[in-house]
Write a protein that holds these residues in place. Structure first.
Motif, mmCIF file in Angstrom:
data_model
loop_
_atom_site.group_PDB
_atom_site.id
_atom_site.type_symbol
_atom_site.label_atom_id
_atom_site.label_comp_id
_atom_site.label_asym_id
_atom_site.label_seq_id
_atom_site.Cartn_x
_atom_site.Cartn_y
_atom_site.Cartn_z
ATOM 1 N N VAL A 62 17.311 0.308 8.650
ATOM 2 C CA VAL A 62 17.971 -0.179 7.437
ATOM 3 C C VAL A 62 16.900 -0.412 6.386
ATOM 4 N N TRP A 63 17.174 0.054 5.179
ATOM 5 C CA TRP A 63 16.211 -0.166 4.098
ATOM 6 C C TRP A 63 16.447 -1.537 3.472
ATOM 7 N N SER A 64 16.059 -2.551 4.207
ATOM 8 C CA SER A 64 16.218 -3.908 3.707
ATOM 9 C C SER A 64 15.128 -4.224 2.701
ATOM 10 N N LEU A 65 15.347 -5.305 1.948
ATOM 11 C CA LEU A 65 14.329 -5.744 0.995
ATOM 12 C C LEU A 65 13.040 -6.115 1.716
ATOM 13 N N ALA A 66 13.172 -6.655 2.921
ATOM 14 C CA ALA A 66 11.984 -7.027 3.678
ATOM 15 C C ALA A 66 11.163 -5.800 4.053
ATOM 16 N N ALA A 67 11.846 -4.730 4.491
ATOM 17 C CA ALA A 67 11.137 -3.506 4.855
ATOM 18 C C ALA A 67 10.487 -2.858 3.641
ATOM 19 N N LEU A 68 11.233 -2.817 2.530
ATOM 20 C CA LEU A 68 10.683 -2.236 1.307
ATOM 21 C C LEU A 68 9.486 -3.037 0.812
ATOM 22 N N GLY A 69 9.593 -4.360 0.893
ATOM 23 C CA GLY A 69 8.484 -5.203 0.465
ATOM 24 C C GLY A 69 7.260 -5.028 1.341
ATOM 25 N N ALA A 70 7.469 -4.925 2.664
ATOM 26 C CA ALA A 70 6.343 -4.742 3.575
ATOM 27 C C ALA A 70 5.630 -3.423 3.321
ATOM 28 N N VAL A 71 6.410 -2.361 3.097
ATOM 29 C CA VAL A 71 5.802 -1.057 2.824
ATOM 30 C C VAL A 71 5.089 -1.081 1.471
ATOM 31 N N GLY A 72 5.708 -1.706 0.476
ATOM 32 C CA GLY A 72 5.058 -1.815 -0.830
ATOM 33 C C GLY A 72 3.746 -2.572 -0.754
ATOM 34 N N TRP A 73 3.707 -3.616 0.051
ATOM 35 C CA TRP A 73 2.472 -4.372 0.240
ATOM 36 C C TRP A 73 1.416 -3.508 0.932
ATOM 37 N N ALA A 74 1.863 -2.708 1.897
ATOM 38 C CA ALA A 74 0.929 -1.822 2.587
ATOM 39 C C ALA A 74 0.353 -0.775 1.638
#
Length: 330
Positions: A62-74
């Motif tokens: 699921v493309w959750s905000l948490a996943a998107l944020g973690a990838v963006g931080w990476a």
């Protein structure tokens, strides 16, 4: 990250440091400094991290905000890590860069950015990277740290070992991909790792071939272990590996579900044409010296990449939303 001057393998005296700017040119140098500092971090090369790290989202359930944020931080972490490496490279290689017809115009080699200022700039970037890692989501950032350690090893020894040097550079691309998967907590596909490594190796070998024809061993001593013929053979082998690994990934381990095999069939002509065009650029047109800029500016490669992205995007959408298949497919 190269922060130590490379030894002079020829035993000759290094070129002197560039002279200080004349008093009349000081104001011009200060006005140009922001642009030179931006050039030091190679903003165009941020595409490596911006394109590779988010690939992991394809395997996220699921493309959750948490996943998107973690990838963006990476992504931010690897962009900063790459910037640190580029600045360190320019500091360490400034003597050899002055002997290169193109790299002599880099800010540190040309004397527009003093060495002391470049060191401070690199230190500031490292502090900012530490802040990003320390304040980011609680995911492992070992690929970023491994990337920095790899570049230290590359600077000290690996860059002087033929064949090992190109593999070390290609491994940096793989670490970007791994960081994205670490950010979402998913394992990376083995075929995908091989594909990324082989594509990166293809670009690096093409760059080495162009260096053989240009600056030669005076700029990069490891080129003594290469020849144009060897580079040509390596390009052919790596192209074959890239095609096989990429198509096998689509067929067996991609997140395309039942559309993996059709995607492999549809992608094959684009993959082959893209590889053929790259070989044409390197072997016929003598390109490949700046892989990122060359790939982004070549119209045929750009059109092929867009067409391939459309094919994969459509099949990915069908796999994620099966209801679309009933409305699109007969």
């Amino acid at each position: 990250m190269r922060v130590i001057d490379p030894p002079d393998s020829q035993g000759t005296a290094r070129p002197p440091e560039p002279p200080e700017p004349a008093p009349g040119g000081t104001a011009r140098t200060l006005r140009q400094l922001p642009a030179d500092l931006l050039a030091l971090v190679r903003p165009l090369h941020s595409a490596k991290s911006i394109l590779l790290v988010p690939v992991a989202l394809a395997d996220a359930g699921v493309w959750s905000l948490a996943a998107l944020g973690a990838v963006g931080w990476a992504v931010a972490g690897f962009v900063l890590a790459g910037a640190c490496v580029y600045v360190g490279n320019d500091i360490a290689d400034r003597h050899r860069d002055r002997l290169h017809p193109v790299k002599c115009r880099r800010p540190v080699a040309a004397g527009r950015v003093p060495v002391a200022a470049a060191y401070l700039y690199c230190a500031a970037l490292l502090v900012l990277l530490g802040a990003v890692i320390g304040s980011g989501p609680g995911r492992p950032y070992w690929p970023v740290l491994a990337y920095l350690a790899l570049n230290v090893a590359y600077s000290r020894a690996l860059k002087h070992v033929p064949l090992v040097d190109v593999c070390a550079v290609a491994l940096g691309f793989v670490l970007r991909l791994v960081q994205g998967y670490a950010a979402i907590g998913e394992p990376a596909s083995e075929w995908l790792l091989v594909t990324v490594f082989s594509v990166a190796l293809l670009l690096v070998v093409g760059k080495r071939r162009q260096e053989l024809l240009g600056a030669g061993v005076a700029h990069r001593p490891a080129l003594r272990g290469y020849s144009v013929g060897l580079a040509d053979q390596m390009l052919q082998l790596t192209c074959a590996l890239t095609a096989v690994a990429g198509l096998m990934y689509l067929c067996t381990e991609s997140p395309l579900g039942p559309y993996g095999r059709p995607a492999m069939v549809l992608a094959t002509p684009f993959v082959l044409f893209g590889l053929f065009r790259y070989l044409q650029v390197v072997l016929v047109e003598g390109g490949g010296g700046d892989p990122v800029r060359g790939v982004l500016r070549d119209r045929a490669l750009t059109v092929t990449a867009v067409a391939l992205a459309v094919v994969l995007g459509v099949t990915f959408a069908l796999a994620r939303h099966p209801a679309l298949a009933g409305t699109i497919l007969p």
